[in-house]
Design a protein around this motif. Structure first.
Motif, PDB file in Angstrom:
ATOM      1  N   ASP A 109      41.273  47.185  39.948  1.00  0.00           N
ATOM      2  CA  ASP A 109      42.026  47.303  38.480  1.00  0.00           C
ATOM      3  C   ASP A 109      41.655  48.631  37.927  1.00  0.00           C
ATOM      4  O   ASP A 109      42.580  49.501  37.652  1.00  0.00           O
ATOM      5  N   GLU A 110      40.294  48.800  37.888  1.00  0.00           N
ATOM      6  CA  GLU A 110      39.846  50.148  37.387  1.00  0.00           C
ATOM      7  C   GLU A 110      40.105  51.422  38.152  1.00  0.00           C
ATOM      8  O   GLU A 110      40.504  52.235  37.553  1.00  0.00           O
ATOM      9  N   ALA A 111      40.045  51.279  39.318  1.00  0.00           N
ATOM     10  CA  ALA A 111      40.520  52.102  40.438  1.00  0.00           C
ATOM     11  C   ALA A 111      42.033  52.683  39.945  1.00  0.00           C
ATOM     12  O   ALA A 111      42.356  53.887  39.798  1.00  0.00           O
ATOM     13  N   MET A 112      42.912  51.769  40.214  1.00  0.00           N
ATOM     14  CA  MET A 112      44.442  51.865  39.739  1.00  0.00           C
ATOM     15  C   MET A 112      44.616  52.730  38.279  1.00  0.00           C
ATOM     16  O   MET A 112      45.467  53.638  38.187  1.00  0.00           O
ATOM     17  N   ALA A 113      43.691  52.223  37.580  1.00  0.00           N
ATOM     18  CA  ALA A 113      43.782  52.996  35.950  1.00  0.00           C
ATOM     19  C   ALA A 113      43.620  54.398  36.294  1.00  0.00           C
ATOM     20  O   ALA A 113      44.262  55.310  35.736  1.00  0.00           O
ATOM     21  N   VAL A 114      42.389  54.522  36.966  1.00  0.00           N
ATOM     22  CA  VAL A 114      42.140  55.985  37.153  1.00  0.00           C
ATOM     23  C   VAL A 114      43.174  56.901  37.739  1.00  0.00           C
ATOM     24  O   VAL A 114      43.624  57.867  37.412  1.00  0.00           O
ATOM     25  N   PHE A 115      43.695  56.425  38.953  1.00  0.00           N
ATOM     26  CA  PHE A 115      44.817  56.987  39.691  1.00  0.00           C
ATOM     27  C   PHE A 115      45.867  57.256  38.785  1.00  0.00           C
ATOM     28  O   PHE A 115      46.418  58.311  38.762  1.00  0.00           O
ATOM     29  N   ARG A 116      46.094  56.254  38.039  1.00  0.00           N
ATOM     30  CA  ARG A 116      47.380  56.414  37.148  1.00  0.00           C
ATOM     31  C   ARG A 116      47.056  57.482  36.247  1.00  0.00           C
ATOM     32  O   ARG A 116      48.217  58.319  35.676  1.00  0.00           O
ATOM     33  N   SER A 117      46.065  57.588  35.623  1.00  0.00           N
ATOM     34  CA  SER A 117      45.516  58.873  34.489  1.00  0.00           C
ATOM     35  C   SER A 117      45.714  60.098  35.180  1.00  0.00           C
ATOM     36  O   SER A 117      45.737  60.823  34.484  1.00  0.00           O
ATOM     37  N   HIS A 118      45.722  60.133  36.639  1.00  0.00           N
ATOM     38  CA  HIS A 118      45.871  61.348  37.210  1.00  0.00           C
ATOM     39  C   HIS A 118      47.114  61.476  38.068  1.00  0.00           C
ATOM     40  O   HIS A 118      47.493  62.209  38.839  1.00  0.00           O
ATOM     41  N   ASP A 119      48.239  60.756  37.365  1.00  0.00           N
ATOM     42  CA  ASP A 119      49.715  60.832  37.902  1.00  0.00           C
ATOM     43  C   ASP A 119      49.865  60.154  39.031  1.00  0.00           C
ATOM     44  O   ASP A 119      50.719  60.556  39.668  1.00  0.00           O
ATOM     45  N   ILE A 120      48.880  59.436  39.657  1.00  0.00           N
ATOM     46  CA  ILE A 120      49.188  58.822  41.039  1.00  0.00           C
ATOM     47  C   ILE A 120      49.501  57.321  40.758  1.00  0.00           C
ATOM     48  O   ILE A 120      48.734  56.534  40.140  1.00  0.00           O
ATOM     49  N   ILE A 121      50.862  57.006  41.363  1.00  0.00           N
ATOM     50  CA  ILE A 121      50.990  55.693  41.352  1.00  0.00           C
ATOM     51  C   ILE A 121      50.663  55.175  42.664  1.00  0.00           C
ATOM     52  O   ILE A 121      51.281  55.420  43.678  1.00  0.00           O
ATOM     53  N   ALA A 122      49.555  54.401  42.695  1.00  0.00           N
ATOM     54  CA  ALA A 122      49.334  53.884  44.137  1.00  0.00           C
ATOM     55  C   ALA A 122      49.463  52.298  44.311  1.00  0.00           C
ATOM     56  O   ALA A 122      50.208  51.931  43.336  1.00  0.00           O
ATOM     57  N   ARG A 123      49.104  51.716  45.129  1.00  0.00           N
ATOM     58  CA  ARG A 123      49.497  50.356  45.534  1.00  0.00           C
ATOM     59  C   ARG A 123      48.227  49.551  45.507  1.00  0.00           C
ATOM     60  O   ARG A 123      47.277  49.660  46.291  1.00  0.00           O
ATOM     61  N   ALA A 124      48.114  48.446  44.461  1.00  0.00           N
ATOM     62  CA  ALA A 124      46.782  47.369  44.382  1.00  0.00           C
ATOM     63  C   ALA A 124      46.989  46.373  45.370  1.00  0.00           C
ATOM     64  O   ALA A 124      47.977  45.721  45.730  1.00  0.00           O
ATOM     65  N   TYR A 125      45.928  45.873  46.208  1.00  0.00           N
ATOM     66  CA  TYR A 125      46.082  44.779  47.016  1.00  0.00           C
ATOM     67  C   TYR A 125      44.862  44.036  46.494  1.00  0.00           C
ATOM     68  O   TYR A 125      43.659  44.286  46.986  1.00  0.00           O
ATOM     69  N   LEU A 126      45.287  43.227  45.461  1.00  0.00           N
ATOM     70  CA  LEU A 126      43.951  42.381  44.920  1.00  0.00           C
ATOM     71  C   LEU A 126      43.542  41.325  45.849  1.00  0.00           C
ATOM     72  O   LEU A 126      44.511  40.596  46.448  1.00  0.00           O
ATOM     73  N   PRO A 127      42.308  41.114  45.815  1.00  0.00           N
ATOM     74  CA  PRO A 127      41.069  41.760  45.277  1.00  0.00           C
ATOM     75  C   PRO A 127      40.556  42.783  46.288  1.00  0.00           C
ATOM     76  O   PRO A 127      39.380  42.940  46.173  1.00  0.00           O
ATOM     77  N   ASP A 128      41.122  43.316  47.263  1.00  0.00           N
ATOM     78  CA  ASP A 128      40.499  43.870  48.147  1.00  0.00           C
ATOM     79  C   ASP A 128      40.556  45.659  47.969  1.00  0.00           C
ATOM     80  O   ASP A 128      39.410  46.102  48.278  1.00  0.00           O
ATOM     81  N   GLY A 129      41.470  46.256  47.499  1.00  0.00           N
ATOM     82  CA  GLY A 129      41.663  47.621  47.594  1.00  0.00           C
ATOM     83  C   GLY A 129      42.679  48.332  47.087  1.00  0.00           C
ATOM     84  O   GLY A 129      43.700  47.608  46.429  1.00  0.00           O
ATOM     85  N   VAL A 130      42.895  49.663  47.182  1.00  0.00           N
ATOM     86  CA  VAL A 130      44.107  50.262  46.788  1.00  0.00           C
ATOM     87  C   VAL A 130      44.534  51.372  48.012  1.00  0.00           C
ATOM     88  O   VAL A 130      43.668  51.658  48.844  1.00  0.00           O
ATOM     89  N   ARG A 131      45.732  51.191  48.081  1.00  0.00           N
ATOM     90  CA  ARG A 131      46.564  52.077  49.210  1.00  0.00           C
ATOM     91  C   ARG A 131      47.191  53.282  48.681  1.00  0.00           C
ATOM     92  O   ARG A 131      47.776  53.067  47.476  1.00  0.00           O
ATOM     93  N   VAL A 132      47.000  54.391  49.035  1.00  0.00           N
ATOM     94  CA  VAL A 132      47.585  55.734  48.512  1.00  0.00           C
ATOM     95  C   VAL A 132      48.332  56.437  49.585  1.00  0.00           C
ATOM     96  O   VAL A 132      47.493  56.573  50.573  1.00  0.00           O
ATOM     97  N   THR A 133      49.420  56.585  49.521  1.00  0.00           N
ATOM     98  CA  THR A 133      50.217  57.312  50.499  1.00  0.00           C
ATOM     99  C   THR A 133      50.043  58.746  50.241  1.00  0.00           C
ATOM    100  O   THR A 133      49.763  59.130  49.321  1.00  0.00           O
ATOM    101  N   ILE A 134      49.884  59.458  51.443  1.00  0.00           N
ATOM    102  CA  ILE A 134      49.839  60.910  51.483  1.00  0.00           C
ATOM    103  C   ILE A 134      51.267  61.416  51.309  1.00  0.00           C
ATOM    104  O   ILE A 134      52.214  61.325  52.075  1.00  0.00           O
TER     105      ILE A 134
END
Ligand SMILES: *Cc1c(COP(=O)(O)O)cnc(C)c1O
Length: 361
Positions: free
Chosen positions: A317-342
């Motif tokens: 959740d914390e990582a998702m918030a940081v991505f968002r603060s940098h304009d990156i809308i990522a996908r969270a897969y709780l409770p494992d991790g975050v996927r970000v498209t190139i």
């Protein structure tokens, strides 16, 4: 008239409890602002020639589509050097996954897949009343094919192998796959889901292209959604044994594959060179991102699709918030991790600022 008591679904209507319990489909978050890197889409606009071809079809929208998907099927058969009845085309490879599951597995049968993997697998297993047998990924986020083969029982009707794996972007090797196929009985259907095959450059990675007609129980699935950039039109295909494909053809939602999708796919194959150049761009961008992440100190699996996996665990959740603060809308897969498209070139630096911030905390 007496009214029936309410069921757990909150309605007097008796529904299948396993269907009522299914979570609703959750789409990758849309981006009002920022880069939408949550659905593994292609960042490039459609090619002008593909748009023109689809426009022409729009003028025929009062007609039903070609249910046989004749032209695109013939093109794919020629490209894969197989007969047309060894090709199945559907309204996205998700639709084909459902068709094969319905054809192979019923109540009480088992479907084996790696987990974490594509979210459609548990869902499509529930539809016919089959039982999911998820096999945990290895600690380095790969399929454990030895454990998957060992999970096959008399009740197993389908095994799905996803390479590159969504969301971890790891691949199965040729050798691993060969050993696995030798261990799985030939009366159990195996689907090799290669939605991201076009982004793979590792020569050791399994490739459906080299497996055509090798096994009587293997189907390779591909899609026009990712590398070919046709996600919104819904078209994917499978290559495999005639009898298995014939069974899957009977479970199709009739006429769900539109002429728009068929025409766009043919027009895209006509422009394969341009599309491959775009894919090469994304691959170069992906490898650049991975090298930068390794330099930042990240232990992320080497990405082979058009996306990268951040195993952020409890800090997701914390990582998702940081991505968002940098304009990156990522996908969270709780409770494992975050996927970000190139995605877009301009998103890369923002992605790397975010990842630097996350690992520095
Ligand atoms: C995106 C994806 C698909 C394909 O989706 P369609 O758009 O339905 O063709 C299939 N499998 C995996 C693993 C995917 O990530």
């Amino acid at each position: 008239m007496t009214s029936a008591p309410l069921t757990p679904a909150g309605s007097p209507v008796r529904l299948r409890p396993e269907i009522v319990a299914l979570p609703a489909y959750k789409q990758g978050e849309a981006a009002a602002t920022g880069f939408k890197l949550s659905s593994n889409e292609n960042p490039f606009d459609p090619l002008p020639g593909v748009l023109d071809a689809v426009d022409a079809v729009t003028r025929r929208m009062h007609r039903y589509p070609d249910a046989s998907a004749g032209e695109i099927t013939a093109r794919l058969a020629a490209s894969w050097d197989v007969e047309t009845d060894e090709v199945i085309v559907g309204a996205g490879s998700v639709a084909l996954l459902v068709q094969f599951t319905l054809a192979a597995a019923g109540q009480g049968d088992e479907v084996v897949y790696s987990w974490r993997s594509f979210e459609a697998y548990p869902w499509m297993t529930v539809l016919p009343g089959a039982t999911a047998v998820p096999v945990p990924n290895t600690p380095d986020h790969r399929h454990d094919l030895v454990a998957m083969a060992a999970a096959v029982t008399d009740r197993t009707r389908l095994v799905i192998v996803c390479s590159p794996n969504n969301p971890t972007s790891a691949v199965v090797t040729k050798t691993e796959f060969e050993v696995f196929m030798a261990a799985v009985p030939s009366d159990v259907l195996v689907i090799l889901d290669e939605a991201y095959a076009e982004f793979v450059t590792d020569p050791e990675a399994v490739s459906g292209r080299e497996l055509v007609r090798r096994y009587p129980n293997l189907v390779m699935l591909r899609t026009f959604s990712k590398a070919y950039g046709l996600a919104g039109l819904r078209i994917g295909y499978g290559i495999g044994p005639t009898a298995v494909l014939a069974a899957a053809r009977t479970t199709v939602m009739p006429l769900s594959l539109t002429d728009h999708a068929q025409t766009a796919a043919v027009a895209s194959l006509d422009r394969a060179d341009e599309l491959h150049e775009r894919v090469a761009n994304i691959v170069a961008r992906r490898d650049q991102v991975w090298n930068a992440l390794v330099e930042q100190g990240w232990d992320v699996p080497r990405p082979h699709g058009n996306f990268v996996w951040f195993p952020t665990g409890a800090r997701t959740d914390e990582a998702m918030a940081v991505f968002r603060s940098h304009d990156i809308i990522a996908r969270a897969y709780l409770p494992d991790g975050v996927r970000v498209t190139i995605g877009e070139e301009e998103s890369v630096q923002k992605l790397l600022y975010a990842s630097q911030e996350i690992i520095g905390r």
